[in-house]
Design an enzyme around this catalytic site. Structure first.
Site, PDB file in Angstrom:
ATOM      1  N   ASP A 197       0.846  -1.190   0.000  1.00 53.51           N
ATOM      2  CA  ASP A 197       0.000   0.000   0.000  1.00 53.51           C
ATOM      3  C   ASP A 197       0.886   1.246   0.000  1.00 53.51           C
ATOM      4  OD1 ASP A 197      -2.344   1.538   0.207  1.00 53.51           O
ATOM      5  OD2 ASP A 197      -2.307   1.491   2.399  1.00 53.51           O
TER       6      ASP A 197
ATOM      7  N   SER B  18     -12.150   4.485   5.521  1.00 52.74           N
ATOM      8  CA  SER B  18     -12.609   4.565   6.918  1.00 52.74           C
ATOM      9  C   SER B  18     -13.329   5.881   7.160  1.00 52.74           C
ATOM     10  CB  SER B  18     -11.415   4.465   7.879  1.00 52.74           C
ATOM     11  OG  SER B  18     -10.769   3.232   7.763  1.00 52.74           O
TER      12      SER B  18
ATOM     13  N   ASN C  75     -10.110   0.728   0.367  1.00 49.34           N
ATOM     14  CA  ASN C  75      -9.086   0.557   1.400  1.00 49.34           C
ATOM     15  C   ASN C  75      -9.612   0.955   2.774  1.00 49.34           C
ATOM     16  OD1 ASN C  75      -7.501   0.135  -0.911  1.00 49.34           O
ATOM     17  ND2 ASN C  75      -5.720   1.106   0.021  1.00 49.34           N
TER      18      ASN C  75
ATOM     19  N   ASN D 113      -8.267   1.075   6.883  1.00 45.38           N
ATOM     20  CA  ASN D 113      -7.186   0.906   7.853  1.00 45.38           C
ATOM     21  C   ASN D 113      -7.533   1.559   9.179  1.00 45.38           C
ATOM     22  OD1 ASN D 113      -4.702   0.414   9.091  1.00 45.38           O
ATOM     23  ND2 ASN D 113      -3.718   2.166   8.141  1.00 45.38           N
TER      24      ASN D 113
END
Length: 287
Positions: A85, A210, A229, A231
């Site tokens: 990433d 997120s 994505n 995290n």
């Protein structure tokens, strides 16, 4: 099941109007939690390391071995993609050499011509070994391992040129940011996403997943986002569950201080979150 690259998985996601989640790992607990969620939902999963997390964990080769051996130890049977990433040029080359299945070369902070040229180099190196490549156009807001972006909107013409360089998926800036979203965040630019998706046919990637409202993520996926994505949310739920365990005094009951017990609530919280996001993304079960 052995690890796989992401080319066909994300191509199918774009064609099927769903997404596959990409979740960052930071240690053994994170790795087990993410893999467990994929197995329990019987869906493909992408597990990724940032440059900073890989350094913390002991290097890219260790990270790759950790995921490979955990897949084996847990008898994971769903497809698992091992991905870098936000890698710079050197990190992407190292992960290709080490044997990651997929790498992101993030050249957004370079002059566009240099980003384009280096993307072509990484694509050639990776594809020669059957490794997928993610490129980025337009800065993703916030900060991740020292890479700072202002959250700009990707330029459509630059995106077309970068997509033509041969990456398998393309991260686009559409107002998304890394980390916690501020109260005055304006939301995703669906107008820009529509412009991008109309001229770029490879899978598009949404970073900073997120904190984006569910309805916005679902709409973005319906318009061409194929990889999301996540995290920060994993970090937040792990911290919350661990804090509650300690504040309840459970670490002082019997052998509650044992790391296997201390980390268990946070690990389960990550698994629960990942399973929830898989449902959001509409990821279908493996047939």
């Amino acid at each position: 099941m052995s690890l796989v690259n992401g080319t066909e998985i994300f191509k199918a996601a774009r064609e099927g109007h769903y997404a596959v989640g990409a979740f960052n790992t930071n240690n053994l607990e994170w790795t087990r939690a993410i893999l467990a969620a994929g197995q329990e939902t019987n869906t493909p999963i992408l597990i990724q390391t940032s440059m900073g997390a890989a350094k913390y964990m002991g290097g890219y080769e260790l990270c790759l071995n950790l995921v490979e051996q955990t897949v084996k130890a847990m008898n994971i049977t769903v497809p698992v993609i091992m991905h870098l990433d936000h890698g710079n040029y050197e990190a992407a080359k190292e992960c290709i050499e080490v044997g990651y299945n997929s790498v992101m070369f993030d050249g957004h902070d370079l002059p566009f011509a240099e980003n384009l040229e280096k993307t072509k180099e990484i694509v050639a190196l990776a594809h020669a070994k059957g490794i997928s490549v993610e490129a980025e156009v337009g800065s993703i807001g916030g900060e991740e391992d020292g890479i700072v972006g202002a959250g700009e909107l990707a330029d459509v013409e630059e995106a077309k040129q970068l997509a033509a360089a041969g990456p398998d998926y393309l991260a686009v800036g559409i107002g998304n940011i890394h980390g916690v979203y501020p109260a005055n965040w304006k939301g995703l630019s669906f107008e820009r996403l529509e412009e991008l998706a109309s001229v770029i046919k490879i899978p598009l990637v949404l970073h900073g997943g997120s904190g984006i409202p569910k309805e916005q993520i679902i709409k973005a996926i319906s318009m061409g986002i194929s990889k999301v994505n996540v995290n920060t949310e994993c970090q937040l739920v792990f911290a919350k569950a661990t804090r509650e365990y300690i504040e309840a005094g459970k670490d002082q009951q019997g052998k509650g201080f044992d790391p296997r017990k201390l980390f268990a609530p946070g690990t389960q919280a990550i698994t629960d979150l990942v399973k929830d996001r898989i449902e959001w993304f509409g990821t279908p079960e493996v047939k």
